[in-house]
Design a protein around this motif. Structure first.
Motif, PDB file in Angstrom:
ATOM      1  N   ALA A   1     -13.127 -17.602 -31.596  1.00 43.59           N
ATOM      2  CA  ALA A   1     -14.232 -17.699 -30.565  1.00 43.59           C
ATOM      3  C   ALA A   1     -14.317 -16.347 -29.751  1.00 43.59           C
ATOM      4  CB  ALA A   1     -14.099 -18.866 -29.562  1.00 43.59           C
ATOM      5  N   ALA A   2     -12.850 -15.864 -29.323  1.00 43.01           N
ATOM      6  CA  ALA A   2     -12.891 -14.611 -28.628  1.00 43.01           C
ATOM      7  C   ALA A   2     -13.579 -13.385 -29.444  1.00 43.01           C
ATOM      8  CB  ALA A   2     -11.345 -14.389 -28.210  1.00 43.01           C
ATOM      9  N   LEU A   3     -13.188 -13.262 -30.577  1.00 44.90           N
ATOM     10  CA  LEU A   3     -13.780 -12.240 -31.462  1.00 44.90           C
ATOM     11  C   LEU A   3     -15.149 -12.335 -31.524  1.00 44.90           C
ATOM     12  CD1 LEU A   3     -13.189  -9.484 -32.950  1.00 44.90           C
ATOM     13  CD2 LEU A   3     -12.849 -11.213 -35.055  1.00 44.90           C
ATOM     14  N   ARG A   4     -15.866 -13.382 -31.872  1.00 43.94           N
ATOM     15  CA  ARG A   4     -17.051 -13.376 -31.836  1.00 43.94           C
ATOM     16  C   ARG A   4     -17.825 -13.357 -30.723  1.00 43.94           C
ATOM     17  NH1 ARG A   4     -16.080 -17.852 -35.751  1.00 43.94           N
ATOM     18  NH2 ARG A   4     -16.769 -16.882 -37.799  1.00 43.94           N
ATOM     19  N   SER A   5     -17.274 -13.627 -29.653  1.00 46.91           N
ATOM     20  CA  SER A   5     -17.930 -13.484 -27.991  1.00 46.91           C
ATOM     21  C   SER A   5     -17.918 -11.889 -27.932  1.00 46.91           C
ATOM     22  CB  SER A   5     -17.178 -14.152 -26.874  1.00 46.91           C
ATOM     23  OG  SER A   5     -17.597 -13.920 -26.026  1.00 46.91           O
ATOM     24  N   ALA A   6     -16.645 -11.361 -28.140  1.00 45.23           N
ATOM     25  CA  ALA A   6     -16.382 -10.120 -28.082  1.00 45.23           C
ATOM     26  C   ALA A   6     -17.477  -9.181 -28.621  1.00 45.23           C
ATOM     27  CB  ALA A   6     -15.110  -9.487 -28.232  1.00 45.23           C
ATOM     28  N   SER A   7     -17.557  -9.761 -30.010  1.00 45.51           N
ATOM     29  CA  SER A   7     -18.681  -9.175 -31.037  1.00 45.51           C
ATOM     30  C   SER A   7     -19.998  -8.801 -30.279  1.00 45.51           C
ATOM     31  CB  SER A   7     -18.553  -9.427 -32.421  1.00 45.51           C
ATOM     32  OG  SER A   7     -19.119 -10.982 -32.489  1.00 45.51           O
ATOM     33  N   ARG A   8     -20.411  -9.656 -29.604  1.00 44.45           N
ATOM     34  CA  ARG A   8     -21.922  -9.739 -28.835  1.00 44.45           C
ATOM     35  C   ARG A   8     -21.885  -8.868 -27.825  1.00 44.45           C
ATOM     36  NH1 ARG A   8     -20.928 -15.299 -30.169  1.00 44.45           N
ATOM     37  NH2 ARG A   8     -20.228 -15.688 -28.108  1.00 44.45           N
ATOM     38  N   HIS A   9     -20.814  -8.244 -27.243  1.00 39.00           N
ATOM     39  CA  HIS A   9     -20.829  -7.416 -26.206  1.00 39.00           C
ATOM     40  C   HIS A   9     -21.186  -6.083 -26.637  1.00 39.00           C
ATOM     41  CE1 HIS A   9     -19.263  -4.671 -22.875  1.00 39.00           C
ATOM     42  NE2 HIS A   9     -18.836  -5.962 -22.089  1.00 39.00           N
ATOM     43  N   GLN A  10     -21.950  -5.288 -26.044  1.00 34.77           N
ATOM     44  CA  GLN A  10     -22.949  -4.090 -26.076  1.00 34.77           C
ATOM     45  C   GLN A  10     -21.679  -2.981 -26.516  1.00 34.77           C
ATOM     46  OE1 GLN A  10     -25.121  -2.639 -23.294  1.00 34.77           O
ATOM     47  NE2 GLN A  10     -23.535  -2.777 -21.467  1.00 34.77           N
ATOM     48  N   LEU A  11     -20.676  -2.963 -26.021  1.00 35.95           N
ATOM     49  CA  LEU A  11     -19.589  -2.006 -26.173  1.00 35.95           C
ATOM     50  C   LEU A  11     -18.617  -2.126 -27.270  1.00 35.95           C
ATOM     51  CD1 LEU A  11     -18.712  -0.929 -22.624  1.00 35.95           C
ATOM     52  CD2 LEU A  11     -20.221   0.295 -24.078  1.00 35.95           C
ATOM     53  N   PHE A  12     -18.865  -3.398 -28.015  1.00 37.74           N
ATOM     54  CA  PHE A  12     -17.900  -3.603 -29.064  1.00 37.74           C
ATOM     55  C   PHE A  12     -18.125  -2.769 -30.292  1.00 37.74           C
ATOM     56  CE2 PHE A  12     -15.939  -6.255 -32.510  1.00 37.74           C
ATOM     57  CZ  PHE A  12     -14.577  -6.582 -32.088  1.00 37.74           C
ATOM     58  N   PRO A  13     -16.822  -2.161 -30.730  1.00 38.84           N
ATOM     59  CA  PRO A  13     -16.988  -1.092 -31.664  1.00 38.84           C
ATOM     60  C   PRO A  13     -17.360  -1.385 -33.117  1.00 38.84           C
ATOM     61  CG  PRO A  13     -14.689  -1.298 -31.308  1.00 38.84           C
ATOM     62  CD  PRO A  13     -15.435  -2.193 -30.381  1.00 38.84           C
ATOM     63  N   VAL A  14     -17.371  -2.758 -33.495  1.00 39.68           N
ATOM     64  CA  VAL A  14     -17.650  -2.898 -35.073  1.00 39.68           C
ATOM     65  C   VAL A  14     -18.871  -3.974 -35.154  1.00 39.68           C
ATOM     66  CG1 VAL A  14     -16.696  -4.053 -37.151  1.00 39.68           C
ATOM     67  CG2 VAL A  14     -15.001  -2.866 -35.574  1.00 39.68           C
ATOM     68  N   PRO A  15     -19.727  -3.479 -35.637  1.00 33.45           N
ATOM     69  CA  PRO A  15     -21.192  -4.275 -36.091  1.00 33.45           C
ATOM     70  C   PRO A  15     -20.794  -5.191 -36.858  1.00 33.45           C
ATOM     71  CG  PRO A  15     -21.362  -2.084 -37.179  1.00 33.45           C
ATOM     72  CD  PRO A  15     -19.789  -2.250 -36.526  1.00 33.45           C
ATOM     73  N   ASP A  16     -21.720  -6.411 -36.872  1.00 26.64           N
ATOM     74  CA  ASP A  16     -21.609  -7.519 -37.886  1.00 26.64           C
ATOM     75  C   ASP A  16     -20.337  -7.760 -38.221  1.00 26.64           C
ATOM     76  OD1 ASP A  16     -24.473  -7.370 -37.731  1.00 26.64           O
ATOM     77  OD2 ASP A  16     -24.317  -5.649 -39.236  1.00 26.64           O
ATOM     78  N   ILE A  17     -19.363  -8.188 -37.062  1.00 28.03           N
ATOM     79  CA  ILE A  17     -17.757  -8.825 -37.596  1.00 28.03           C
ATOM     80  C   ILE A  17     -18.158  -9.967 -38.505  1.00 28.03           C
ATOM     81  CG2 ILE A  17     -17.854 -10.437 -35.735  1.00 28.03           C
ATOM     82  CD1 ILE A  17     -15.372  -7.727 -36.437  1.00 28.03           C
ATOM     83  N   ASP A  18     -18.991 -10.688 -38.750  1.00 26.21           N
ATOM     84  CA  ASP A  18     -18.922 -11.721 -39.688  1.00 26.21           C
ATOM     85  C   ASP A  18     -18.816 -11.490 -41.070  1.00 26.21           C
ATOM     86  OD1 ASP A  18     -18.371 -14.057 -37.985  1.00 26.21           O
ATOM     87  OD2 ASP A  18     -20.291 -13.997 -37.084  1.00 26.21           O
ATOM     88  N   ARG A  19     -19.466 -10.089 -41.252  1.00 22.09           N
ATOM     89  CA  ARG A  19     -19.856  -9.640 -42.456  1.00 22.09           C
ATOM     90  C   ARG A  19     -18.591  -9.184 -43.241  1.00 22.09           C
ATOM     91  NH1 ARG A  19     -24.974  -6.208 -42.696  1.00 22.09           N
ATOM     92  NH2 ARG A  19     -24.164  -6.028 -45.042  1.00 22.09           N
ATOM     93  N   LEU A  20     -17.560  -8.901 -42.247  1.00 18.90           N
ATOM     94  CA  LEU A  20     -16.303  -8.168 -42.780  1.00 18.90           C
ATOM     95  C   LEU A  20     -15.315  -9.104 -43.842  1.00 18.90           C
ATOM     96  CD1 LEU A  20     -15.471  -5.889 -39.887  1.00 18.90           C
ATOM     97  CD2 LEU A  20     -16.605  -5.239 -41.997  1.00 18.90           C
TER      98      LEU A  20
END
Length: 694
Positions: A80-99
């Protein structure tokens, strides 16, 4: 790469993480573990550097770390923390779920990553992480996986010392576009990004990365993100398809350690610039791919097996054509065993240029630099050979000096030589540095002068003795001034700032305590190359402001933030991370800005700024701050209201000044002792040969 203290703290963290992880290796497929660990490190860094207490990912991270501390699986909250962070505009990795990161897939429950609780508990345990570099932690953790045989990849892991040599040879600059067509875990581009960040803003540089092992792209992406590359993209590919699809444009630098002697297919479908490489080896496919992607000003730094320098047949023809066209700048021979345990063979570094005339003076373009560094390096029994900092500097400095003027740079017998194209042709196009750089075993480096060493040690000994006496004197003064036996009053910082304790001091004048600007007032895109420095928590070290990686905003924006300007004698305090970090503003720092994540104390008349800074670093103050903080072990946060309640031990101003002087003397004494220790270590390294030759 960071201070010795930071490296030591990073090594301590990795040792702790490995002890937590190791029991879970047996009986499992562990290949994806390193990617999951890297993702957790990335999330930890993002929480600490960007997160605010009200952010959902900060709350879920705090819950996950609390669960891990008591042995409960933290995976639900980590996801939950990672998915929430990935929606932040400054999170450095796009499309975290595709990794396809293991712990993001909850289909098999908590047992799919059984080490997660122990790993996360170890990561957030103790104060060391606050002093460590997450990038350094990642590099050491990867190194540990390689050493322990827990990580295997089709592309060789490139040791950190070799990576640094390639990057120093390439000397990437802000704005360069950099390609690694066989990036492995992304180490070369990560260190290149780190070097660029030291010399300017990273935002202007772009990075293109491909991996021949299809399991590596996600790990490389995480590595680049940890090293500050925003929105990195890494794809799987091979030299033929990369050559066929060059629509991504030209680059300024190519940095790569491609797989040695890799078989290639469909190579006959490519119009190679210097000739078709053999199907049995892709070495000259990689070299030609790198050259073809370079801009007119670009050059490439590539690791090659030594056989590429003298192989015959089709490869010899390609090599001759490359030399004749001016594609080759230098060949550097490195020691054996650098890549152990994967291979013990020595390797070469090839430096290519798209247009040699743009890198060398007129009249010097018909020459190639050969460096034989095969006798350099530090070899410890049963360990890989390593290049020292001095080795790396010697090699890269020689290359850059030669580039400026080959004819004016004298050859260094036994180490380097500038060789004409004609001489190379006479040697059948061989590019083996040993053929051109002649080693004279009788020519040895001069023995170190023991007298000079001992004189220097005597001078340091005298300085430290004098410093020790000064410390003793300062502490004696403090002891005399505080000998009354009366318990010092503890006054809350808020009351001191308001000036409401006039019963303790006459003529009490109020101070000021305020928080730095919010993230909406200074955004990431507001930072510029030159302007007004902005002090962040990471810049606060040992009662000083470290400017090595400080950020700037334009003068116009600083004027709009006038209320956050720093005054002489202000104390800047960290509001998150390692609480107790602070610095007193000196004359040269007047007018700088307090940044997000900091507080500023403008001390009242009855509080000495240097004394207060020393008190904040004391065990008493730090324990109180930790007890009244919120957040996780890795990102503790203190609120302005809580900080106002901090009880400050408050002697009179004379005692405060004496304590401040004693702390300054202790800092100076510590610096001198460190210098003396470094000199002693140097004498231990160098004196034996001096004794044997005297």
């Amino acid at each position: 790469m960071g201070s010795t203290e930071t490296k030591s703290a990073s090594a301590d963290v990795v040792d702790r993480l490995w002890r937590a992880y190791a029991p879970f290796q047996r009986g499992r497929k562990t290949f994806g573990d390193l990617t999951s660990m890297t993702t957790i490190l990335l999330l930890a860094g993002f929480v600490e550097s960007v997160g605010e207490p009200e952010d959902e990912f900060v709350k879920r991270w705090a819950r996950a770390t609390a669960e891990a501390q008591i042995g409960i699986s933290p995976l639900v909250d980590l996801r939950a923390a990672l998915r929430s962070a990935s929606r932040h505009q400054l999170f450095p990795v796009p499309d975290i779920d595709r990794l396809d990161v293991e712990f993001l897939d909850g289909s098999e429950g908590a047992d799919d990553v059984p080490w997660a609780a122990a790993f996360l508990a170890a990561l957030t345990q103790g104060p060391a992480l606050a002093k460590a570099s997450l990038a350094e932690v990642y590099e050491l953790l990867l190194e540990r996986h390689v050493q322990e045989g827990a990580f295997l990849a089709g592309e060789f892991y490139t040791p950190r010392d070799v990576v640094r040599l390639l990057v120093e040879t390439a000397a990437p600059r802000p704005g360069d576009r950099i390609l690694d067509p066989a990036c492995g875990t992304g180490g070369l581009l990560a260190v290149a990004a780190e070097r660029i960040a030291e010399h300017g803003r990273l935002d202007g540089a772009s990075f293109e990365a491909h991996a021949t092992d299809r399991s590596n792209p996600r790990l490389a992406m995480m590595n680049l993100a940890i090293h500050g590359v925003d929105q990195p993209v890494v794809s799987a590919s091979d030299p033929v398809s990369l050559f066929q699809h060059r629509g991504t444009g030209l680059v300024d630098l190519v940095l790569s350690n491609p797989p040695f002697n890799q078989r290639i297919t469909a190579h006959h479908t490519v119009d190679w610039p210097f000739g078709q490489p053999p199907e049995s080896s892709a070495n000259f496919a990689w070299l030609q791919l790198a050259w073809s992607r370079l801009s007119e000003e670009g050059f490439a730094v590539m690791i090659m097996p030594p056989g590429a320098a003298w192989s015959g047949g089709r490869e010899a023809l390609i090599r001759r054509r490359m030399i004749a066209s001016g594609a080759l700048l230098a060949v550097i021979a490195l020691p054996a065993n650098l890549f152990a345990p994967h291979t013990a063979i020595p390797v070469h570094i090839w430096v290519l240029a798209r247009d040699k005339s743009r890198h060398l003076p007129v009249g010097d373009t018909e020459s190639v630099l050969f460096i034989d560094a095969s006798r350099l390096g530090k070899q410890v029994p049963r360990q890989p050979c390593t290049l020292t900092t001095e080795d790396i500097d010697r090699i890269s400095t020689r290359f850059h000096a030669w580039r400026l003027s080959p004819s004016a740079t004298p050859d260094e017998p036994g180490f380097s030589r500038s060789v004409s194209h004609a001489e190379i042709d006479e040697n059948d196009g061989s590019l083996d540095p040993r053929r051109y750089v002649h080693f004279d075993p009788e020519q040895q480096p001069a023995a170190p002068d023991l007298d000079l060493m001992l004189d220097a040690l005597d001078r340091h000994d005298g300085a430290t003795s004098s410093s020790s006496r000064a410390v003793q004197g300062s502490l004696s003064v403090c002891e005399r001034l505080t000998r009354s036996g009366v318990e010092l009053p503890r006054v809350s910082l808020g009351l001191l700032v308001k000036g409401t304790r006039a019963d303790l001091f006459e003529g009490s004048e109020p101070g000021l305590l305020f928080a730095g600007p919010s993230g909406s007032l200074i955004r990431a895109e507001d930072y510029v190359d030159v302007g007004i420095p902005v002090v962040m928590p990471k810049d606060l070290t040992n009662n000083d402001i470290n400017t090595a990686s400080i950020k700037y905003v334009a003068e116009r924006q600083a004027n709009d933030l006038e209320r956050f300007r720093l005054h002489l004698g202000d104390v800047v305090l960290a509001r998150r991370g390692e609480l107790g970090r602070c610095a007193v503003v000196r004359e040269e720092q007047q007018g700088w800005l307090c940044g997000t994540g900091c507080f500023v104390l403008r001390p009242p008349a009855e509080l000495n700024a240097d004394y207060f800074a020393a008190y904040l670093r004391s065990t008493e103050a730090r324990q109180w701050l930790d007890a009244h903080s919120t957040g996780s072990m890795t990102m503790k946060t203190i609120s302005l209201n809580a900080l106002s309640e901090l009880p400050v031990a408050l002697p009179d101003l004379g005692v405060q000044q004496a304590v401040a002087d004693a702390m300054r003397q202790l800092d100076e004494h510590e610096r001198r002792l460190q210098e003396q220790l470094a000199l002693t270590q140097q004498i231990r390294r160098d004196s034996l040969m001096g004794l044997l030759r005297s």
